[in-house]
Motif scaffolding. Structure first.
Motif, PDB file in Angstrom:
ATOM      1  N   ALA A  89       1.104   8.839   5.779  1.00  0.00           N
ATOM      2  CA  ALA A  89       1.565   9.575   4.598  1.00  0.00           C
ATOM      3  C   ALA A  89       2.741  10.472   4.951  1.00  0.00           C
ATOM      4  N   ARG A  90       2.592  11.230   6.008  1.00  0.00           N
ATOM      5  CA  ARG A  90       3.672  12.140   6.432  1.00  0.00           C
ATOM      6  C   ARG A  90       4.933  11.351   6.777  1.00  0.00           C
ATOM      7  N   ASN A  91       4.738  10.185   7.395  1.00  0.00           N
ATOM      8  CA  ASN A  91       5.858   9.352   7.829  1.00  0.00           C
ATOM      9  C   ASN A  91       6.677   8.796   6.663  1.00  0.00           C
ATOM     10  N   VAL A  92       6.004   8.606   5.499  1.00  0.00           N
ATOM     11  CA  VAL A  92       6.698   8.014   4.341  1.00  0.00           C
ATOM     12  C   VAL A  92       6.992   9.055   3.261  1.00  0.00           C
ATOM     13  N   GLY A  93       6.879  10.340   3.630  1.00  0.00           N
ATOM     14  CA  GLY A  93       7.275  11.396   2.708  1.00  0.00           C
ATOM     15  C   GLY A  93       6.230  11.829   1.711  1.00  0.00           C
ATOM     16  N   VAL A  94       4.963  11.539   1.996  1.00  0.00           N
ATOM     17  CA  VAL A  94       3.866  11.962   1.120  1.00  0.00           C
ATOM     18  C   VAL A  94       3.104  13.103   1.794  1.00  0.00           C
ATOM     19  N   ASP A  95       2.748  14.130   1.049  1.00  0.00           N
ATOM     20  CA  ASP A  95       1.994  15.252   1.594  1.00  0.00           C
ATOM     21  C   ASP A  95       0.658  14.736   2.141  1.00  0.00           C
ATOM     22  N   PRO A  96       0.400  14.867   3.449  1.00  0.00           N
ATOM     23  CA  PRO A  96      -0.855  14.359   4.029  1.00  0.00           C
ATOM     24  C   PRO A  96      -2.101  14.955   3.379  1.00  0.00           C
ATOM     25  N   ARG A  97      -1.970  16.141   2.811  1.00  0.00           N
ATOM     26  CA  ARG A  97      -3.120  16.766   2.155  1.00  0.00           C
ATOM     27  C   ARG A  97      -3.521  16.040   0.877  1.00  0.00           C
ATOM     28  N   LYS A  98      -2.654  15.143   0.396  1.00  0.00           N
ATOM     29  CA  LYS A  98      -2.959  14.373  -0.800  1.00  0.00           C
ATOM     30  C   LYS A  98      -3.613  13.029  -0.488  1.00  0.00           C
ATOM     31  N   VAL A  99      -3.787  12.738   0.792  1.00  0.00           N
ATOM     32  CA  VAL A  99      -4.461  11.491   1.169  1.00  0.00           C
ATOM     33  C   VAL A  99      -5.900  11.520   0.653  1.00  0.00           C
ATOM     34  N   ASN A 100      -6.273  10.503  -0.089  1.00  0.00           N
ATOM     35  CA  ASN A 100      -7.617  10.405  -0.675  1.00  0.00           C
ATOM     36  C   ASN A 100      -8.505   9.641   0.303  1.00  0.00           C
ATOM     37  N   TYR A 101      -9.090  10.387   1.234  1.00  0.00           N
ATOM     38  CA  TYR A 101      -9.882   9.759   2.294  1.00  0.00           C
ATOM     39  C   TYR A 101     -11.370   9.892   1.989  1.00  0.00           C
ATOM     40  N   VAL A 133       0.841  -1.201   0.000  1.00  0.00           N
ATOM     41  CA  VAL A 133       0.000   0.000   0.000  1.00  0.00           C
ATOM     42  C   VAL A 133       0.876   1.251   0.000  1.00  0.00           C
ATOM     43  N   VAL A 134       1.913   1.247   0.823  1.00  0.00           N
ATOM     44  CA  VAL A 134       2.803   2.401   0.919  1.00  0.00           C
ATOM     45  C   VAL A 134       3.504   2.666  -0.413  1.00  0.00           C
ATOM     46  N   ALA A 135       3.917   1.604  -1.093  1.00  0.00           N
ATOM     47  CA  ALA A 135       4.563   1.775  -2.401  1.00  0.00           C
ATOM     48  C   ALA A 135       3.625   2.460  -3.386  1.00  0.00           C
ATOM     49  N   GLN A 136       2.356   2.056  -3.370  1.00  0.00           N
ATOM     50  CA  GLN A 136       1.372   2.683  -4.258  1.00  0.00           C
ATOM     51  C   GLN A 136       1.075   4.118  -3.819  1.00  0.00           C
ATOM     52  N   LEU A 137       1.036   4.333  -2.523  1.00  0.00           N
ATOM     53  CA  LEU A 137       0.786   5.678  -1.988  1.00  0.00           C
ATOM     54  C   LEU A 137       1.888   6.641  -2.435  1.00  0.00           C
ATOM     55  N   ARG A 138       3.114   6.194  -2.394  1.00  0.00           N
ATOM     56  CA  ARG A 138       4.235   7.029  -2.820  1.00  0.00           C
ATOM     57  C   ARG A 138       4.183   7.300  -4.324  1.00  0.00           C
ATOM     58  N   ALA A 139       3.782   6.301  -5.085  1.00  0.00           N
ATOM     59  CA  ALA A 139       3.755   6.442  -6.536  1.00  0.00           C
ATOM     60  C   ALA A 139       2.608   7.329  -7.004  1.00  0.00           C
ATOM     61  N   ASP A 140       1.444   7.176  -6.372  1.00  0.00           N
ATOM     62  CA  ASP A 140       0.261   7.933  -6.802  1.00  0.00           C
ATOM     63  C   ASP A 140      -0.716   8.025  -5.624  1.00  0.00           C
ATOM     64  N   PRO A 141      -0.554   9.042  -4.772  1.00  0.00           N
ATOM     65  CA  PRO A 141      -1.391   9.144  -3.562  1.00  0.00           C
ATOM     66  C   PRO A 141      -2.892   9.094  -3.837  1.00  0.00           C
ATOM     67  N   THR A 200     -10.152   8.680  13.886  1.00  0.00           N
ATOM     68  CA  THR A 200      -8.801   8.199  14.184  1.00  0.00           C
ATOM     69  C   THR A 200      -8.179   7.475  12.994  1.00  0.00           C
ATOM     70  N   GLU A 201      -8.998   6.770  12.190  1.00  0.00           N
ATOM     71  CA  GLU A 201      -8.433   6.107  11.025  1.00  0.00           C
ATOM     72  C   GLU A 201      -8.013   7.123   9.955  1.00  0.00           C
ATOM     73  N   HIS A 202      -8.736   8.232   9.866  1.00  0.00           N
ATOM     74  CA  HIS A 202      -8.347   9.311   8.956  1.00  0.00           C
ATOM     75  C   HIS A 202      -7.021   9.929   9.405  1.00  0.00           C
ATOM     76  N   ILE A 203      -6.928  10.214  10.695  1.00  0.00           N
ATOM     77  CA  ILE A 203      -5.693  10.794  11.235  1.00  0.00           C
ATOM     78  C   ILE A 203      -4.522   9.827  11.031  1.00  0.00           C
ATOM     79  N   ALA A 204      -4.749   8.536  11.274  1.00  0.00           N
ATOM     80  CA  ALA A 204      -3.682   7.545  11.126  1.00  0.00           C
ATOM     81  C   ALA A 204      -3.196   7.465   9.683  1.00  0.00           C
ATOM     82  N   ALA A 205      -4.117   7.557   8.717  1.00  0.00           N
ATOM     83  CA  ALA A 205      -3.724   7.524   7.306  1.00  0.00           C
ATOM     84  C   ALA A 205      -2.854   8.732   6.966  1.00  0.00           C
ATOM     85  N   CYS A 206      -3.209   9.900   7.502  1.00  0.00           N
ATOM     86  CA  CYS A 206      -2.411  11.112   7.274  1.00  0.00           C
ATOM     87  C   CYS A 206      -1.051  11.017   7.970  1.00  0.00           C
ATOM     88  N   MET A 207      -1.041  10.431   9.162  1.00  0.00           N
ATOM     89  CA  MET A 207       0.230  10.232   9.868  1.00  0.00           C
ATOM     90  C   MET A 207       1.156   9.324   9.066  1.00  0.00           C
TER      91      MET A 207
END
Length: 319
Positions: A169-181, A139-147, A160-167
């Motif tokens: 993203a930030r942890n793996v170098g993806v802009d949390p604002r690009k999380v498609n929630y 999942v992380v590999a795909q998130l990095r390639a195309d959030p 909390t699951e929304h916050i965790a997904a953003c956390m």
């Protein structure tokens, strides 16, 4: 003896099994569940209701589900309609705090009366069994390639699951604002979307997915706990190399404007419920960790959680 004095004494006796509560003393309790049926608040609220009956702290419990906006819609109705009602309770928890932070509603939690924190659990991320993603690393590999291509499904915005997904993203170098929630009004809707393949990854408390995981319909990827859940072979985000640890707690509030005696009576009733066989069975069945706190301890905890969540959500780009 005044009715409130009798109720207070009787509840104390009922808690230790010394006295069956009479219908006249217990009466009817109204439970606001600020979410649609099938989710964590619904499960917890109805378990608490059964336990109140088991403790003979209520003669009957009536439930009302009012989902939307991370529980804020139900909160608004509760605050506006239950004012002064000594027999009204409302489920709440970390998700509601997140909804209040992001939504900035005119009705605030501090308008209601805190009673008790009840349980704590952690989020588990899952995919449907047909998913090509086998692990969280996939999942992380795909998130990095195309959030945008990774659709995260769960409760309301700010859950909390929304916050965790953003956390994550930030942890793996993806802009949390690009999380498609994609937010859902209740656990039932979210579960249907996950099973139907309408989202890439789903998140919620383990109890909501336990049956589907056991049946093989969902594949668990990771849990947001510090260490693995007891008896459950799901890796933590931490052990996979992602610094994402986030708990999800649930509690109960009473109506605005009730007296100190009413608050004491309701607190004793809830505490009696947590000592019943029905509550013990609910904890075991749902994998909930007991986390009981009342009075000032609970009030201070909620205040701290507001501050902590604001910081996490700010760093995650959510506010």
């Amino acid at each position: 003896m005044r009715r409130d004095q009798f109720l207070k004494s009787a509840l104390a006796l009922a808690a230790c099994g010394a006295l069956p509560m009479s219908a006249d003393a217990a009466g009817v309790l109204k439970m606001m569940i600020p979410a649609n049926p099938g989710g964590g608040w619904d499960t917890t609220g109805r378990a608490l209701g059964r336990s109140l009956l088991d403790a003979r702290a209520a003669d009957n419990v009536q439930y009302e589900n009012k989902g939307g906006a991370a529980g804020v819609i139900g909160l608004a109705q509760f605050v506006n309609q239950a004012k002064g009602d000594p027999n009204a309770l409302m489920m709440m928890g970390a998700v509601m705090l997140g909804g209040i932070i992001t939504g900035k509603p005119p009705v605030q939690l501090n308008q209601a009366t805190p009673i008790a924190r009840l349980t704590s659990e952690y989020n588990v991320f899952v995919v449907p069994s047909s998913s090509p993603f086998r692990t969280m690393k996939d999942v992380v590999a795909q998130l990095r390639a195309d959030p945008a291509s990774v659709k995260w499904g769960g409760g309301s915005r700010g859950s909390t699951e929304h916050i965790a997904a953003c956390m994550l993203a930030r942890n793996v170098g993806v802009d949390p604002r690009k999380v498609n929630y994609i937010a859902f009004r209740g656990g039932g809707e979210a579960t249907a979307a996950i099973l139907g393949g309408n989202v890439t990854v789903g998140g919620s408390g383990y109890s909501e997915f336990a049956d589907h995981i056991a049946s093989g319909k969902m594949r668990p990827l990771a849990v947001t706990s510090q260490k693995r859940l007891s008896g459950i072979a799901i890796p933590t985000m931490k052990e996979l190399g992602y610094d994402v640890i986030l708990g999800n707690w649930r509690g109960v509030y009473a109506a605005p404007g009730i007296s100190a005696d009413d608050r004491s009576n309701l607190t004793q009733a809830v505490m009696a419920a947590t000592k019943t066989k029905a509550w013990s069975e609910a904890l075991s069945k749902n994998g909930w960790t007991p986390a009981v706190a009342t009075g000032k301890e609970f009030e201070d905890f909620v205040e701290y959680e507001f501050s902590s969540l604001r910081a996490i959500m700010y760093l995650s780009g959510m506010v």
